[in-house]
Design an enzyme around this catalytic site. Structure first.
Site, PDB file in Angstrom:
ATOM      1  N   ARG A 224     -26.806  52.857  22.389  1.00 48.53           N
ATOM      2  CA  ARG A 224     -27.123  51.485  21.975  1.00 48.53           C
ATOM      3  C   ARG A 224     -28.462  51.460  21.238  1.00 48.53           C
ATOM      4  O   ARG A 224     -29.464  51.972  21.755  1.00 48.53           O
ATOM      5  CB  ARG A 224     -27.202  50.575  23.210  1.00 48.53           C
TER       6      ARG A 224
ATOM      7  N   ARG B  92     -22.656  47.160  17.763  1.00 51.16           N
ATOM      8  CA  ARG B  92     -23.273  48.056  18.765  1.00 51.16           C
ATOM      9  C   ARG B  92     -22.234  48.930  19.451  1.00 51.16           C
ATOM     10  O   ARG B  92     -21.063  48.559  19.570  1.00 51.16           O
ATOM     11  CB  ARG B  92     -24.048  47.240  19.810  1.00 51.16           C
TER      12      ARG B  92
ATOM     13  N   ASP C 109     -22.690  47.012  24.784  1.00 50.17           N
ATOM     14  CA  ASP C 109     -23.512  45.873  25.202  1.00 50.17           C
ATOM     15  C   ASP C 109     -23.145  45.536  26.648  1.00 50.17           C
ATOM     16  O   ASP C 109     -21.959  45.390  26.972  1.00 50.17           O
ATOM     17  CB  ASP C 109     -23.218  44.667  24.284  1.00 50.17           C
TER      18      ASP C 109
ATOM     19  N   ASP D  86     -24.104  42.773  29.520  1.00 53.08           N
ATOM     20  CA  ASP D  86     -24.831  41.554  29.867  1.00 53.08           C
ATOM     21  C   ASP D  86     -24.609  41.237  31.340  1.00 53.08           C
ATOM     22  O   ASP D  86     -23.495  41.409  31.865  1.00 53.08           O
ATOM     23  CB  ASP D  86     -24.334  40.368  29.020  1.00 53.08           C
TER      24      ASP D  86
HETATM   25  N1  LIG Z   1     -28.488  37.583  31.806  1.00 57.56           N
HETATM   26  C1  LIG Z   1     -28.963  38.476  30.911  1.00 57.56           C
HETATM   27  N2  LIG Z   1     -28.233  39.575  30.614  1.00 57.56           N
HETATM   28  C2  LIG Z   1     -28.680  40.458  29.692  1.00 57.56           C
HETATM   29  N3  LIG Z   1     -29.867  40.347  29.062  1.00 57.56           N
HETATM   30  C3  LIG Z   1     -30.615  39.275  29.331  1.00 57.56           C
HETATM   31  C4  LIG Z   1     -30.199  38.299  30.249  1.00 57.56           C
HETATM   32  N4  LIG Z   1     -31.153  37.346  30.318  1.00 57.56           N
HETATM   33  C5  LIG Z   1     -32.103  37.696  29.498  1.00 57.56           C
HETATM   34  N5  LIG Z   1     -31.817  38.843  28.880  1.00 57.56           N
HETATM   35  C6  LIG Z   1     -32.676  39.477  27.913  1.00 57.56           C
HETATM   36  O1  LIG Z   1     -32.123  39.359  26.615  1.00 57.56           O
HETATM   37  C7  LIG Z   1     -32.622  40.425  25.850  1.00 57.56           C
HETATM   38  C8  LIG Z   1     -31.649  40.746  24.725  1.00 57.56           C
HETATM   39  O2  LIG Z   1     -30.459  41.232  25.287  1.00 57.56           O
HETATM   40  P1  LIG Z   1     -29.311  41.833  24.365  1.00 57.56           P
HETATM   41  O3  LIG Z   1     -29.862  42.830  23.435  1.00 57.56           O
HETATM   42  O4  LIG Z   1     -28.190  42.292  25.252  1.00 57.56           O
HETATM   43  O5  LIG Z   1     -28.917  40.558  23.549  1.00 57.56           O
HETATM   44  P2  LIG Z   1     -27.700  40.414  22.617  1.00 57.56           P
HETATM   45  O6  LIG Z   1     -26.546  41.106  23.262  1.00 57.56           O
HETATM   46  O7  LIG Z   1     -28.022  40.808  21.226  1.00 57.56           O
HETATM   47  O8  LIG Z   1     -27.472  38.856  22.664  1.00 57.56           O
HETATM   48  P3  LIG Z   1     -26.914  38.043  23.865  1.00 57.56           P
HETATM   49  O9  LIG Z   1     -27.995  37.997  24.856  1.00 57.56           O
HETATM   50  O10 LIG Z   1     -26.592  36.696  23.283  1.00 57.56           O
HETATM   51  O11 LIG Z   1     -25.683  38.754  24.364  1.00 57.56           O
HETATM   52  C9  LIG Z   1     -32.787  41.569  26.802  1.00 57.56           C
HETATM   53  O12 LIG Z   1     -33.929  42.296  26.503  1.00 57.56           O
HETATM   54  C10 LIG Z   1     -32.856  40.928  28.146  1.00 57.56           C
HETATM   55  O13 LIG Z   1     -34.115  41.120  28.755  1.00 57.56           O
HETATM   56  N1  LIG Z   2     -16.212  39.539  20.213  1.00 62.10           N
HETATM   57  C1  LIG Z   2     -17.455  39.749  20.610  1.00 62.10           C
HETATM   58  N2  LIG Z   2     -18.475  39.296  19.881  1.00 62.10           N
HETATM   59  C2  LIG Z   2     -19.748  39.478  20.266  1.00 62.10           C
HETATM   60  C3  LIG Z   2     -20.025  40.176  21.440  1.00 62.10           C
HETATM   61  C4  LIG Z   2     -18.942  40.654  22.177  1.00 62.10           C
HETATM   62  O1  LIG Z   2     -19.097  41.267  23.209  1.00 62.10           O
HETATM   63  N3  LIG Z   2     -17.680  40.407  21.757  1.00 62.10           N
HETATM   64  N4  LIG Z   2     -21.282  40.364  21.797  1.00 62.10           N
HETATM   65  C5  LIG Z   2     -22.276  39.879  21.119  1.00 62.10           C
HETATM   66  C6  LIG Z   2     -23.683  40.022  21.583  1.00 62.10           C
HETATM   67  O2  LIG Z   2     -23.726  40.145  22.937  1.00 62.10           O
HETATM   68  C7  LIG Z   2     -22.108  39.168  19.881  1.00 62.10           C
HETATM   69  N5  LIG Z   2     -20.747  39.025  19.560  1.00 62.10           N
END
Ligand SMILES: Nc1ncnc2c1ncn2[C@@H]1O[C@H](COP(=O)(O)OP(=O)(O)OP(=O)(O)O)[C@@H](O)[C@H]1O
Ligand SMILES: Nc1nc2c(c(=O)[nH]1)N=C(CO)CN2
Length: 355
Positions: A284, A293, A296, A298
């Site tokens: 990543r 990516r 990912d 979350d």
């Molecule tokens: N519930 C959470 N899960 C994952 N990351 C989180 C969460 N809350 C806050 N963050 C923070 O968000 C920052 C960015 O995370 P990440 O790179 O996964 O974002 P992204 O996947 O691009 O966007 P999104 O957060 O919308 O999925 C991380 O550094 C993390 O500290």
């Molecule tokens: N379909 C799909 N789209 C995304 C996804 C994902 O997991 N699935 N994750 C993102 C950033 O977390 C942004 N966009």
């Protein structure tokens, strides 16, 4: 030949005090006898200095002596007036401090800490019954260990303890049980205490670059291998259209998404730190927001925990509007609820109704 008597007899007495002739009553030779109370008492009166001559320490011979006086008091922590090494029973502490015998005992017992004890012994009722048995109540927890017996003094690594109990993030050395080590010790080797019940954490997985399927599979294995964590259920893997900052993008590489429910005793922040490790292991790269990516991960929710810390927002702030999260979650847990947002099934229906 036997030595003659003359040879063994004592050497002649040292020269008499030059002042002794002047001070007949003194009887002084090399040093004057100390004036004792008993001597004074015997004579029935106190002898004056003039009668007695100079005090012992003022005596001219005495002054000529090199080095400290013979019976000088040792300046030790034993306290003033203590000249000899005390009996072991009277010593305590590393510096041989003397446990002072209590003086003025009767005076002390009239007040202060001994008052209750005195009443107790004499059968008097305590003035305040609630205080009478202070320190003796049966329901009182055992006395705390003294400082010397607490782990700190024994060199315990509190950082390690905290990490073991899931308070601090682990070292960034890898995600698997064997890979995560705290000061040379695998975290998973450590008995788990502290968190009595594991929390159910919902982890969303997504990948749209590389060997997506293999990556998701490996990431799920890594999740199950986290310390203090068991994987409970995993959804089917679903292919979804990439959502970008400008909306769904049919041209962008498609995602594979899944959701895993894990039972964990790791603190939420620690779990997130592990998720970041797993992401990093699978190539990543962090760059643009919502960029393509390899993996990912979350943290969608952690029990009913709500957090507004920017580093960890719980539940995930965008989970309620992401069908690629809600749909696989609903598949593994049809009764799931997103804390603060409602039933997952309802959220999905709302999203679909809004399209
Ligand atoms: N519930 C959470 N899960 C994952 N990351 C989180 C969460 N809350 C806050 N963050 C923070 O968000 C920052 C960015 O995370 P990440 O790179 O996964 O974002 P992204 O996947 O691009 O966007 P999104 O957060 O919308 O999925 C991380 O550094 C993390 O500290
Ligand atoms: N379909 C799909 N789209 C995304 C996804 C994902 O997991 N699935 N994750 C993102 C950033 O977390 C942004 N966009």
């Amino acid at each position: 030949m036997r030595p003659s008597l003359a040879a063994t007899s004592r050497p002649p007495s040292p020269a008499r005090c030059p002042r002794e002739t002047e001070r007949g009553p003194c009887g002084c030779t090399t040093s004057p006898p100390p004036a004792t109370h008993s001597a004074s008492r015997r004579s029935g009166r106190t002898r004056t200095r003039r009668e007695h001559g100079p005090r012992r320490r003022d005596h001219p011979h005495r002054r000529a002596r090199v080095g400290p006086p013979r019976r000088v008091r040792r300046r030790t922590c034993a306290g003033a007036g203590v000249r000899r090494r005390p009996h072991v029973a009277d010593r305590h502490g590393p510096c041989r401090r003397i446990r002072r015998r209590r003086r003025h005992g009767p005076l002390r017992r009239t007040g202060g800490a001994d008052r209750g004890a005195r009443r107790h012994r004499s059968g008097e009722p305590a003035r305040d019954p609630r205080r009478a048995d202070r320190g003796r109540r049966a329901d009182r927890s055992p006395r705390r260990a003294s400082r010397r017996h607490r782990p700190q003094a024994l060199g315990a690594d509190h950082g390690a303890v905290r990490r073991r109990l899931g308070h601090d993030p682990p070292h960034a050395t890898g995600p698997s049980r064997r890979a995560v080590r705290v000061r040379g010790r695998a975290v998973s080797d450590v008995a788990v205490e502290g968190r009595p019940r594991p929390a159910i954490a919902v982890v969303a997985l997504g990948a749209n670059l590389g060997d997506r399927e293999a990556t998701l599979e490996a990431a799920l294995t890594d999740l199950a291998a986290l310390p203090l964590t068991d994987r409970v259920r995993t959804s089917a893997v679903m292919e979804t259209v990439a959502v970008t900052t400008s909306g769904p993008d049919a041209e962008a590489p498609r995602y594979l998404n899944a959701v895993a429910l894990v039972a964990t005793r790791l603190a939420p922040s620690v779990l997130l730190a592990y998720l970041h490790q797993i992401e990093a292991r699978h190539g990543r790269e962090r760059g643009e927001r919502w960029a393509d990516r390899t993996l990912d991960l979350d943290l969608v929710s952690y029990g009913a925990v709500v957090s507004n810390d920017a580093r960890l927002i719980l539940p995930h702030p965008r989970a309620a509007e992401r069908e690629f999260v809600l749909a696989p979650w609903h598949e593994v847990d049809p009764d799931a609820e997103l804390p603060g947002a409602g039933r997952v099934a309802d959220l999905i229906a709302d999203l679909r109704g809004a399209r």
